[in-house]
Design a protein around this motif. Structure first.
Motif, PDB file in Angstrom:
ATOM      1  N   GLU A  96       8.916   7.312   7.409  1.00  0.00           N
ATOM      2  CA  GLU A  96       7.700   5.775   6.908  1.00  0.00           C
ATOM      3  C   GLU A  96       7.805   5.141   5.900  1.00  0.00           C
ATOM      4  O   GLU A  96       8.777   5.580   5.331  1.00  0.00           O
ATOM      5  CB  GLU A  96       5.870   6.135   6.754  1.00  0.00           C
ATOM      6  N   ARG A 128       5.990   1.015   1.994  1.00  0.00           N
ATOM      7  CA  ARG A 128       4.934  -0.227   1.992  1.00  0.00           C
ATOM      8  C   ARG A 128       4.617  -0.914   0.152  1.00  0.00           C
ATOM      9  O   ARG A 128       4.187   0.631  -0.398  1.00  0.00           O
ATOM     10  CB  ARG A 128       4.085  -0.250   3.169  1.00  0.00           C
ATOM     11  N   ARG A 138       3.225  -3.683  -1.075  1.00  0.00           N
ATOM     12  CA  ARG A 138       1.354  -4.149  -1.416  1.00  0.00           C
ATOM     13  C   ARG A 138       1.051  -5.042   0.549  1.00  0.00           C
ATOM     14  O   ARG A 138       2.027  -5.900   0.223  1.00  0.00           O
ATOM     15  CB  ARG A 138       0.613  -4.861  -2.622  1.00  0.00           C
ATOM     16  N   GLY A 139       0.214  -5.174   0.900  1.00  0.00           N
ATOM     17  CA  GLY A 139       0.232  -5.973   1.918  1.00  0.00           C
ATOM     18  C   GLY A 139       0.811  -5.962   2.748  1.00  0.00           C
ATOM     19  O   GLY A 139       1.178  -4.237   3.271  1.00  0.00           O
ATOM     20  N   SER A 140       1.859  -7.092   2.786  1.00  0.00           N
ATOM     21  CA  SER A 140       2.567  -6.723   4.442  1.00  0.00           C
ATOM     22  C   SER A 140       4.380  -6.716   3.934  1.00  0.00           C
ATOM     23  O   SER A 140       5.213  -7.120   4.916  1.00  0.00           O
ATOM     24  CB  SER A 140       2.340  -8.330   5.491  1.00  0.00           C
ATOM     25  N   VAL A 141       4.294  -6.529   2.387  1.00  0.00           N
ATOM     26  CA  VAL A 141       5.874  -6.076   1.875  1.00  0.00           C
ATOM     27  C   VAL A 141       5.829  -4.756   2.071  1.00  0.00           C
ATOM     28  O   VAL A 141       5.605  -4.119   1.077  1.00  0.00           O
ATOM     29  CB  VAL A 141       5.746  -6.761   0.321  1.00  0.00           C
ATOM     30  N   VAL A 142       7.517  -4.828   2.816  1.00  0.00           N
ATOM     31  CA  VAL A 142       7.828  -3.636   2.618  1.00  0.00           C
ATOM     32  C   VAL A 142       9.197  -3.642   2.012  1.00  0.00           C
ATOM     33  O   VAL A 142      10.025  -4.282   2.650  1.00  0.00           O
ATOM     34  CB  VAL A 142       7.761  -3.168   4.156  1.00  0.00           C
TER      35      VAL A 142
END
Length: 142
Positions: free
Chosen positions: A3, A6, A8-12
């Motif tokens: 996976e 990630r 936090r939030g949409s930061v990957v």
């Protein structure tokens, strides 16, 4: 593949920035442990990456300074017998480390005074306890 990491939030963190290394692990596994590379080492160049917003990156570099080697964050995992599970553990550790390192600082505590009623109740309770304990002493002969 595993996976995505990630933060936090949409930061990957993109897979292209992650460097995986595998080696033989000590621990359980019997003869199998001598032939398989189950120990996982995950490296991510925090200093060179542009994934994190500048504020987060600054925070992470400051908070993880003791763990960084030339700006590279290294996470190791060798608890499990399978490489796949060790990969998942290493990715989860990296994600939690980055999540904690990029979190905003806690709000500062504002000093407050106890209310008058609270102070009076506390002192009354102290007096009551003192009188109870005073009553436990020996009775003086007359």
């Amino acid at each position: 593949m595993t996976e995505p990491v990630r933060v936090r939030g949409s930061v990957v963190v993109p897979d292209a920035e992650l460097v995986w290394r595998f080696s033989r692990s000590s621990g359980p596994g019997g003869q199998h442990v001598n032939t398989s590379d189950s120990k996982v080492e995950l490296r991510w160049d925090l200093a060179a990456s542009d994934v994190l917003p500048p504020v987060w990156k600054e925070r992470a570099l400051e908070r993880l300074a003791s763990r960084l080697v030339d700006g590279v964050l290294v996470v190791r995992a060798s608890e499990h017998r399978s490489q796949w599970r060790n990969r998942e553990v290493a990715a989860a550790r990296l994600a939690s480390l980055l999540g904690e390192a990029t979190a905003p600082p806690p709000k500062t505590r504002r000093a407050t005074k106890p209310s008058r009623g609270m102070v009076e109740r506390r002192l009354e309770n102290k007096r009551h306890r003192a009188s109870l304990k005073q009553g436990r002493g020996r009775i003086k002969p007359e």
